[in-house]
Motif scaffolding. Structure first.
Motif, PDB file in Angstrom:
ATOM      1  N   ALA A  19      -3.479   7.299  12.066  1.00  0.00           N
ATOM      2  CA  ALA A  19      -2.220   7.202  12.826  1.00  0.00           C
ATOM      3  C   ALA A  19      -2.320   6.217  13.986  1.00  0.00           C
ATOM      4  O   ALA A  19      -1.494   5.301  14.088  1.00  0.00           O
ATOM      5  CB  ALA A  19      -1.799   8.591  13.315  1.00  0.00           C
ATOM      6  N   PRO A  20      -3.306   6.359  14.891  1.00  0.00           N
ATOM      7  CA  PRO A  20      -3.375   5.364  15.978  1.00  0.00           C
ATOM      8  C   PRO A  20      -3.655   3.957  15.482  1.00  0.00           C
ATOM      9  O   PRO A  20      -3.170   2.983  16.070  1.00  0.00           O
ATOM     10  CB  PRO A  20      -4.515   5.883  16.873  1.00  0.00           C
ATOM     11  N   ALA A  21      -4.421   3.821  14.380  1.00  0.00           N
ATOM     12  CA  ALA A  21      -4.698   2.492  13.839  1.00  0.00           C
ATOM     13  C   ALA A  21      -3.420   1.827  13.343  1.00  0.00           C
ATOM     14  O   ALA A  21      -3.177   0.636  13.594  1.00  0.00           O
ATOM     15  CB  ALA A  21      -5.723   2.590  12.708  1.00  0.00           C
ATOM     16  N   ALA A  22      -2.581   2.598  12.647  1.00  0.00           N
ATOM     17  CA  ALA A  22      -1.312   2.040  12.146  1.00  0.00           C
ATOM     18  C   ALA A  22      -0.398   1.630  13.296  1.00  0.00           C
ATOM     19  O   ALA A  22       0.254   0.581  13.246  1.00  0.00           O
ATOM     20  CB  ALA A  22      -0.615   3.073  11.256  1.00  0.00           C
ATOM     21  N   VAL A  23      -0.358   2.439  14.348  1.00  0.00           N
ATOM     22  CA  VAL A  23       0.488   2.118  15.505  1.00  0.00           C
ATOM     23  C   VAL A  23      -0.033   0.870  16.216  1.00  0.00           C
ATOM     24  O   VAL A  23       0.746   0.001  16.639  1.00  0.00           O
ATOM     25  CB  VAL A  23       0.540   3.319  16.471  1.00  0.00           C
ATOM     26  N   MET A  24      -1.362   0.757  16.361  1.00  0.00           N
ATOM     27  CA  MET A  24      -1.930  -0.424  17.017  1.00  0.00           C
ATOM     28  C   MET A  24      -1.657  -1.689  16.209  1.00  0.00           C
ATOM     29  O   MET A  24      -1.378  -2.750  16.775  1.00  0.00           O
ATOM     30  CB  MET A  24      -3.431  -0.231  17.238  1.00  0.00           C
ATOM     31  N   THR A  25      -1.732  -1.597  14.895  1.00  0.00           N
ATOM     32  CA  THR A  25      -1.438  -2.757  14.041  1.00  0.00           C
ATOM     33  C   THR A  25       0.015  -3.187  14.194  1.00  0.00           C
ATOM     34  O   THR A  25       0.313  -4.375  14.385  1.00  0.00           O
ATOM     35  CB  THR A  25      -1.735  -2.423  12.568  1.00  0.00           C
ATOM     36  N   ALA A  26       0.932  -2.226  14.121  1.00  0.00           N
ATOM     37  CA  ALA A  26       2.360  -2.545  14.253  1.00  0.00           C
ATOM     38  C   ALA A  26       2.684  -3.059  15.654  1.00  0.00           C
ATOM     39  O   ALA A  26       3.456  -4.010  15.819  1.00  0.00           O
ATOM     40  CB  ALA A  26       3.193  -1.304  13.946  1.00  0.00           C
ATOM     41  N   GLY A  27       2.085  -2.453  16.675  1.00  0.00           N
ATOM     42  CA  GLY A  27       2.331  -2.895  18.045  1.00  0.00           C
ATOM     43  C   GLY A  27       1.815  -4.297  18.300  1.00  0.00           C
ATOM     44  O   GLY A  27       2.478  -5.109  18.957  1.00  0.00           O
ATOM     45  N   THR A  28       0.646  -4.596  17.766  1.00  0.00           N
ATOM     46  CA  THR A  28       0.082  -5.944  17.916  1.00  0.00           C
ATOM     47  C   THR A  28       0.980  -6.975  17.240  1.00  0.00           C
ATOM     48  O   THR A  28       1.206  -8.072  17.781  1.00  0.00           O
ATOM     49  CB  THR A  28      -1.324  -6.002  17.315  1.00  0.00           C
ATOM     50  N   ALA A  29       1.494  -6.638  16.076  1.00  0.00           N
ATOM     51  CA  ALA A  29       2.387  -7.560  15.365  1.00  0.00           C
ATOM     52  C   ALA A  29       3.642  -7.844  16.184  1.00  0.00           C
ATOM     53  O   ALA A  29       4.085  -8.994  16.294  1.00  0.00           O
ATOM     54  CB  ALA A  29       2.755  -6.967  14.005  1.00  0.00           C
ATOM     55  N   LEU A  30       4.222  -6.807  16.768  1.00  0.00           N
ATOM     56  CA  LEU A  30       5.443  -6.982  17.548  1.00  0.00           C
ATOM     57  C   LEU A  30       5.194  -7.839  18.788  1.00  0.00           C
ATOM     58  O   LEU A  30       5.957  -8.770  19.093  1.00  0.00           O
ATOM     59  CB  LEU A  30       5.984  -5.609  17.955  1.00  0.00           C
ATOM     60  N   LEU A  31       4.109  -7.562  19.495  1.00  0.00           N
ATOM     61  CA  LEU A  31       3.794  -8.330  20.699  1.00  0.00           C
ATOM     62  C   LEU A  31       3.411  -9.767  20.370  1.00  0.00           C
ATOM     63  O   LEU A  31       3.760 -10.702  21.096  1.00  0.00           O
ATOM     64  CB  LEU A  31       2.654  -7.653  21.461  1.00  0.00           C
ATOM     65  N   ILE A  65       6.989  -0.445  25.640  1.00  0.00           N
ATOM     66  CA  ILE A  65       7.209   0.384  24.448  1.00  0.00           C
ATOM     67  C   ILE A  65       5.935   0.483  23.616  1.00  0.00           C
ATOM     68  O   ILE A  65       5.525   1.575  23.199  1.00  0.00           O
ATOM     69  CB  ILE A  65       8.357  -0.194  23.605  1.00  0.00           C
ATOM     70  N   VAL A  66       5.299  -0.656  23.378  1.00  0.00           N
ATOM     71  CA  VAL A  66       4.078  -0.669  22.570  1.00  0.00           C
ATOM     72  C   VAL A  66       2.962   0.094  23.277  1.00  0.00           C
ATOM     73  O   VAL A  66       2.238   0.891  22.658  1.00  0.00           O
ATOM     74  CB  VAL A  66       3.648  -2.120  22.274  1.00  0.00           C
ATOM     75  N   ALA A  67       2.807  -0.144  24.574  1.00  0.00           N
ATOM     76  CA  ALA A  67       1.755   0.540  25.324  1.00  0.00           C
ATOM     77  C   ALA A  67       1.952   2.049  25.274  1.00  0.00           C
ATOM     78  O   ALA A  67       0.986   2.808  25.061  1.00  0.00           O
ATOM     79  CB  ALA A  67       1.737   0.054  26.770  1.00  0.00           C
ATOM     80  N   MET A 326      13.348  -4.884  14.787  1.00  0.00           N
ATOM     81  CA  MET A 326      11.888  -4.918  14.873  1.00  0.00           C
ATOM     82  C   MET A 326      11.360  -3.839  15.814  1.00  0.00           C
ATOM     83  O   MET A 326      10.390  -3.125  15.500  1.00  0.00           O
ATOM     84  CB  MET A 326      11.427  -6.302  15.350  1.00  0.00           C
ATOM     85  N   ILE A 327      12.011  -3.687  16.977  1.00  0.00           N
ATOM     86  CA  ILE A 327      11.566  -2.692  17.955  1.00  0.00           C
ATOM     87  C   ILE A 327      11.806  -1.272  17.434  1.00  0.00           C
ATOM     88  O   ILE A 327      10.956  -0.387  17.579  1.00  0.00           O
ATOM     89  CB  ILE A 327      12.292  -2.913  19.301  1.00  0.00           C
ATOM     90  N   ILE A 328      12.959  -1.058  16.802  1.00  0.00           N
ATOM     91  CA  ILE A 328      13.248   0.258  16.225  1.00  0.00           C
ATOM     92  C   ILE A 328      12.253   0.574  15.113  1.00  0.00           C
ATOM     93  O   ILE A 328      11.785   1.712  14.979  1.00  0.00           O
ATOM     94  CB  ILE A 328      14.692   0.314  15.695  1.00  0.00           C
ATOM     95  N   GLY A 329      11.920  -0.432  14.320  1.00  0.00           N
ATOM     96  CA  GLY A 329      10.933  -0.232  13.256  1.00  0.00           C
ATOM     97  C   GLY A 329       9.597   0.204  13.806  1.00  0.00           C
ATOM     98  O   GLY A 329       8.948   1.122  13.260  1.00  0.00           O
ATOM     99  N   PHE A 330       9.140  -0.432  14.888  1.00  0.00           N
ATOM    100  CA  PHE A 330       7.876  -0.027  15.508  1.00  0.00           C
ATOM    101  C   PHE A 330       7.963   1.407  16.015  1.00  0.00           C
ATOM    102  O   PHE A 330       7.052   2.217  15.803  1.00  0.00           O
ATOM    103  CB  PHE A 330       7.521  -0.961  16.662  1.00  0.00           C
ATOM    104  N   SER A 331       9.073   1.738  16.681  1.00  0.00           N
ATOM    105  CA  SER A 331       9.234   3.094  17.209  1.00  0.00           C
ATOM    106  C   SER A 331       9.233   4.119  16.080  1.00  0.00           C
ATOM    107  O   SER A 331       8.679   5.216  16.230  1.00  0.00           O
ATOM    108  CB  SER A 331      10.538   3.190  18.006  1.00  0.00           C
TER     109      SER A 331
END
Length: 444
Positions: A19-31, A65-67, A326-331
Motif C-alpha cells: 500500500a505505501p509503495a503504491a501511494v509513493m509511486t503514484a505521488g512521485t508520478a504526480l509531482l 496532498i502527496v505528502a 490526475m489529483i483525484i486519481g492519486f487521492s
C-alpha cells in the motif's frame, strides 16, 4: 546488521508494504509531472509564464496532498506492526534500534517505489504540455525538459515524506512498553494526541485565513492560488481532527438497530484512531474533488461560449480538468490502498468473532456498516473542506456563496466515495473470511 534485519522484515511483510509503495509511486508520478513543466518553463523561456505559473499554483498544494497521502499510509503500516515491535523490545531491542529499523525498512520500500514513478510522471507531464500547446497557451514546438530538477522535486518530496512518517511513527513504536507484546489487542489510545490536535487546529486556521484572503483578491487567474490551498489545508486539518468526529457514533451502540449495528458502532468508537486513519484520505478526496470541480465549473459559468483569442480562463479549462482528474486519481489510490491495508490487518479480529459464534454474514454486515459510517463522516467533513474553496471563489466570481455547477457532480463525488469504500473493504473482508478462524488468529 540493521540493513540485513530490515531487508528480512520487508520480505516477511511484503504484502503490508504494498500500500505505501503504491501511494509513493503514484505521488512521485504526480509531482514529477508538475516538476517537468516547471523545468521546461525555466529552460525554454518561451511562454514561460504559463509553464511556471501552472505548476507554481497547482503544484504547491499538490505537494501537500502527496505528502499527506504518503505520511498517512506509511504511518498506518507502522501502526499495524506495533505488537511486533513491542515483541522486539521484549527481547532487548533498544528504542534507538527500533527507530533505525523502521526507517531503514521504509527506505528499502521507498527507493524502488519512487524510482518507478519517475517515468510515468514524465509521461503525464508530456500529456499536460500537449494540452497547453493545443490550447495555444504555449508556443509550438516546445519539448518537455526532464532533468535533475524534475527528479529532485518528484523523488525528493516522496522520499522526504516517507522518511518523515517513519521517524514520527517509529518514535511512538519505540516507546511501547515490552509488556504490550504479550497482549493480543492494543489498549485504546487517546482518541486525539496533543500534537495531532495542535497540527489540525493550526491547519484549519491556515485554511480559513486563505479562504478569507480569497475574498479580498482581484478576479483573475491567480484567484485559485489561495482558494485551492484553502480547501486542502482545511481538509488535512479536519482529517487530523477526525477522531473527534468518529467518537459520537457510540450512541448507535445503544440504539435499537440490531446487534450487528451496535457492534459496528462500538468498534468505531473504541477504535476511533484507527477509524480516523481510514477516513482521513477519504476526507481529502471528497474535499479536493468537490472543491476543485466546482471551482472550475464556477469559472466556466462566467466564461460561457466558445473560447476566443485572449480568453485565458476558457483556454485553461481543459488543462485544469485534466490536472483535477490526475489529483483525484492519486487521492483515490490513497483511499483504496489505505482501506485494503486496514481491512487485511483485521483478519485476527474476524477470526475471534467467528470463534465467538458470529457468522460470516454477520461479520460482513458489521464491516459494511462501519464502512458506511466512515464514508458518511468523511463526506460531511470533506464537504466542509470543499466549501473553504468554493464559497470565497464563487463570491468573487459571481457574488453568490453558492458555487455554479450541476448537482449531479456533487452526487457523483459522494457516490464515488461510498463506492470506493465498498469496493475496497467488502472484497477484502470476504477474502479474509475464507481463512479458517483458528488460522486467522495466528495470522501475521
Amino acid at each position: 546488521m540493521m540493513w540485513r534485519l530490515a531487508v528480512l522484515t520487508v520480505r516477511a511483510h511484503i504484502g503490508s508494504y504494498f500500500a505505501p509503495a503504491a501511494v509513493m509511486t503514484a505521488g512521485t508520478a504526480l509531482l514529477t509531472a508538475f516538476a517537468s513543466l516547471l523545468e521546461t518553463g525555466l529552460e525554454t523561456g518561451r511562454s514561460a509564464g504559463f509553464l511556471i505559473m501552472l505548476p507554481a499554483i497547482l503544484g504547491g498544494w499538490t505537494v501537500a496532498i502527496v505528502a499527506f497521502g504518503v505520511v498517512s499510509t506509511v504511518s498506518l503500516t507502522i501502526q499495524h506492526r506495533e505488537q511486533e515491535l513491542a515483541l522486539l523490545r521484549s527481547i532487548a531491542a533498544t528504542p534507538r534500534q527500533i527507530r533505525q529499523n523502521v526507517v531503514l525498512e521504509t527506505a528499502i520500500v521507498a527507493l524502488p517505489a519512487v524510482a518507478a514513478g519517475l517515468l510515468p510522471g514524465i509521461a503525464l507531464g508530456s500529456v499536460v504540455l500537449g494540452r497547453l500547446v493545443g490550447g495555444g497557451l504555449v508556443s509550438a514546438p516546445t519539448a518537455l525538459s526532464a532533468g535533475w530538477l524534475c527528479v529532485a522535486i518528484g523523488a525528493g518530496t516522496s522520499l522526504s515524506a516517507a522518511v518523515g512518517a517513519a521517524l514520527i511513527s517509529s518514535g511512538r513504536a519505540a516507546s511501547i512498553p515490552p509488556v504490550r507484546a504479550l497482549s493480543e489487542a492494543s489498549p485504546s489510545a487517546r482518541p486525539l494526541a496533543r500534537a495531532r490536535a495542535v497540527s489540525g487546529l493550526g491547519l484549519l486556521a491556515v485554511g480559513l485565513s486563505l479562504a478569507a484572503a480569497t475574498l479580498f483578491m482581484a478576479d483573475g487567474p491567480l484567484l485559485s492560488s489561495t482558494a485551492g490551498p484553502a480547501g486542502v489545508a482545511v481538509a488535512v486539518g479536519l482529517a487530523l481532527l477526525s477522531p473527534l468526529a468518529v467518537t459520537p457514533v457510540r450512541w448507535l451502540s445503544n440504539a435499537r438497530l440490531g446487534a450487528t449495528t451496535r457492534l459496528a458502532a462500538r468498534n468505531a468508537h473504541v477504535r476511533a484512531g484507527h477509524s480516523a486513519g481510514v477516513a482521513s484520505p477519504l476526507i481529502l478526496l471528497v474535499g479536493i474533488a468537490a472543491g476543485t470541480l466546482y471551482m472550475q465549473s464556477t469559472e466556466d459559468s462566467v466564461h460561457r461560449g466558445p473560447a476566443v483569442a485572449g480568453d485565458v480562463s476558457a483556454q485553461l479549462a481543459p488543462v485544469n480538468y485534466l490536472i483535477v482528474i490526475m489529483i483525484i486519481g492519486f487521492s483515490a489510490i490513497v483511499v483504496i490502498n489505505t482501506l485494503v491495508a486496514a481491512t487485511r490487518r483485521r483478519r485476527r479480529e474476524f477470526g475471534l468473532l467467528r470463534l465467538s459464534a458470529a457468522t460470516r454474514g454477520q461479520v460482513l454486515k458489521m464491516v459494511a456498516i462501519e464502512a458506511v459510517v466512515t464514508a458518511g463522516i468523511a463526506v460531511v467533513l470533506g464537504t466542509l473542506a470543499a466549501a473553504a474553496t468554493t464559497v470565497p471563489y464563487s463570491m468573487v466570481k459571481t457574488g453568490s456563496p453558492i458555487a455554479s455547477g450541476p448537482a449531479w457532480m456533487y452526487l457523483a463525488v459522494v457516490g464515488g466515495a461510498f463506492l470506493l469504500v465498498m469496493l475496497a473493504t467488502i472484497p477484502t473482508t470476504m477474502g479474509a473470511l475464507r481463512v479458517r478462524p483458528v488460522d486467522a488468529l495466528s495470522a501475521a
